[in-house]
Write a protein that holds these residues in place. Structure first.
Motif, PDB file in Angstrom:
ATOM      1  N   SER A 140       0.753  -1.281   0.052  1.00  0.00           N
ATOM      2  CA  SER A 140       0.009  -0.066  -0.018  1.00  0.00           C
ATOM      3  C   SER A 140       0.894   1.047   0.101  1.00  0.00           C
ATOM      4  O   SER A 140       0.372   2.282  -0.369  1.00  0.00           O
ATOM      5  N   SER A 141       2.179   1.135   0.267  1.00  0.00           N
ATOM      6  CA  SER A 141       3.146   2.338   0.217  1.00  0.00           C
ATOM      7  C   SER A 141       4.188   2.113  -0.868  1.00  0.00           C
ATOM      8  O   SER A 141       5.119   2.773  -0.460  1.00  0.00           O
ATOM      9  N   THR A 142       3.845   1.389  -1.883  1.00  0.00           N
ATOM     10  CA  THR A 142       4.870   0.978  -2.823  1.00  0.00           C
ATOM     11  C   THR A 142       4.368   1.482  -4.264  1.00  0.00           C
ATOM     12  O   THR A 142       3.545   1.273  -4.502  1.00  0.00           O
ATOM     13  N   ALA A 143       5.052   2.143  -5.085  1.00  0.00           N
ATOM     14  CA  ALA A 143       4.778   2.532  -6.261  1.00  0.00           C
ATOM     15  C   ALA A 143       6.081   1.763  -7.499  1.00  0.00           C
ATOM     16  O   ALA A 143       6.885   1.727  -7.128  1.00  0.00           O
ATOM     17  N   ILE A 144       5.276   1.096  -8.184  1.00  0.00           N
ATOM     18  CA  ILE A 144       6.115   0.267  -9.107  1.00  0.00           C
ATOM     19  C   ILE A 144       5.604   0.832 -10.456  1.00  0.00           C
ATOM     20  O   ILE A 144       4.504   0.712 -10.861  1.00  0.00           O
ATOM     21  N   GLU A 145       6.559   1.102 -11.563  1.00  0.00           N
ATOM     22  CA  GLU A 145       6.195   1.545 -12.825  1.00  0.00           C
ATOM     23  C   GLU A 145       7.142   0.721 -13.836  1.00  0.00           C
ATOM     24  O   GLU A 145       8.496   0.734 -13.457  1.00  0.00           O
TER      25      GLU A 145
ATOM     26  N   VAL B 197      12.770  -0.495 -14.693  1.00  0.00           N
ATOM     27  CA  VAL B 197      11.705  -0.579 -13.578  1.00  0.00           C
ATOM     28  C   VAL B 197      11.776   0.513 -12.541  1.00  0.00           C
ATOM     29  O   VAL B 197      13.045   0.428 -12.044  1.00  0.00           O
ATOM     30  N   LEU B 198      10.833   1.140 -12.203  1.00  0.00           N
ATOM     31  CA  LEU B 198      11.151   2.162 -11.180  1.00  0.00           C
ATOM     32  C   LEU B 198      10.400   1.650  -9.904  1.00  0.00           C
ATOM     33  O   LEU B 198       8.924   1.468 -10.002  1.00  0.00           O
ATOM     34  N   LEU B 199      11.085   1.681  -8.896  1.00  0.00           N
ATOM     35  CA  LEU B 199      10.409   1.436  -7.587  1.00  0.00           C
ATOM     36  C   LEU B 199      10.569   2.392  -6.870  1.00  0.00           C
ATOM     37  O   LEU B 199      11.719   3.001  -6.390  1.00  0.00           O
ATOM     38  N   ASP B 200       9.441   3.009  -6.438  1.00  0.00           N
ATOM     39  CA  ASP B 200       8.966   4.497  -5.536  1.00  0.00           C
ATOM     40  C   ASP B 200      10.109   5.348  -6.352  1.00  0.00           C
ATOM     41  O   ASP B 200      10.834   6.210  -5.585  1.00  0.00           O
TER      42      ASP B 200
END
Ligand code: C5P
Length: 219
Positions: A63-68, A78-81
């Motif tokens: 819930s506090s992680t952004a993955i693109e 890959v972008l992690l946060d």
């Protein structure tokens, strides 16, 4: 109308990435490697000391992680946060943790919704384990790539000879496959309408040709 969606599923080492990359270049599609998303999340779990078998703790972490994913001609960034973690996702520890975090239904639901959003307008070739069965059951074309466990671990070994012994790689692939095939939530299996290609006795080039012809007939 929505642009083309091609789903590519199968076990590790079956040639999915090579095929996906080739099709993306050949037909002007974006290539999206969903495994890299599970890997990025696994990396974060390791960093934060979260047990990859603890569904509740992982759900909180998600819930506090952004993955693109950012598709490029050389593969996905890959972008992690917000940070580029691409170079760190292939090591053994991350690989094993990715296989574990991906069994949990809340984690899969989260990933599936991100993946649907990325592919909603089409023009994509999406690669993973559950693309044709769960993420895009209405994909225009579905391929399920397979090969014998020996052939798959041998190919992996040729790609990464420095990484491990052949026997260790074989064992790792076997364990990951077993977990993917036997999990309760979206287990690895061909969609009923998938074209199944077993490349045990084929070269990668022969498989590419066969798949390319099938796609060309559709576009
Ligand atoms: O494809 P890749 O080997 O990078 O995937 C890493 C792990 O992520 C796999 O072992 C599998 O357990 C999981 N995965 C998944 N569903 C996907 C893609 C990958 O469960 N769509």
């Amino acid at each position: 109308a929505r642009k083309l969606i091609i789903a590519i599923d199968g076990p590790a080492g079956a040639g999915k990435s090579t095929v996906a990359r080739h099709l993306a270049t050949r037909f002007g599609l974006l290539n999206l490697e969903t495994g890299a998303m599970y890997r990025a999340f696994a990396r974060k779990a390791i960093e934060q000391g979260v047990n990859p078998d603890d569904a509740e703790a992982l759900t909180a972490l998600a819930s506090s992680t952004a993955i693109e994913l950012e598709p490029t001609s050389a593969g996905n960034r890959v972008l992690l946060d917000g940070q580029d973690v691409t170079a760190t996702l292939r090591d053994k520890e991350v690989t094993q943790a990715a296989s574990r975090v991906s069994v949990h239904p809340p984690i899969r639901n989260w990933m599936v919704s991100l993946q649907r959003a990325m592919g909603q307008h089409g023009g994509v070739v999406m690669e993973g384990r559950d693309i044709g069965t769960v993420v895009f059951p209405d994909a225009d074309l579905k391929f399920f790539l397979d090969a014998s466990p020996e052939a798959r671990s041998h190919r992996r070994y040729l790609e990464t000879p420095q990484a491990a012994t052949h026997a260790a790689l074989h064992e790792e692939l076997r364990k990951r496959d077993e977990r993917d095939r036997n999990r309760a939530e979206s287990p690895l299996r061909p969609a009923p309408d998938a074209i199944v290609i077993d490349s045990t006795e084929m070269t990668l080039d022969e498989m590419l040709r066969a798949i390319e012809e099938t796609v060309a007939a559709r576009v």
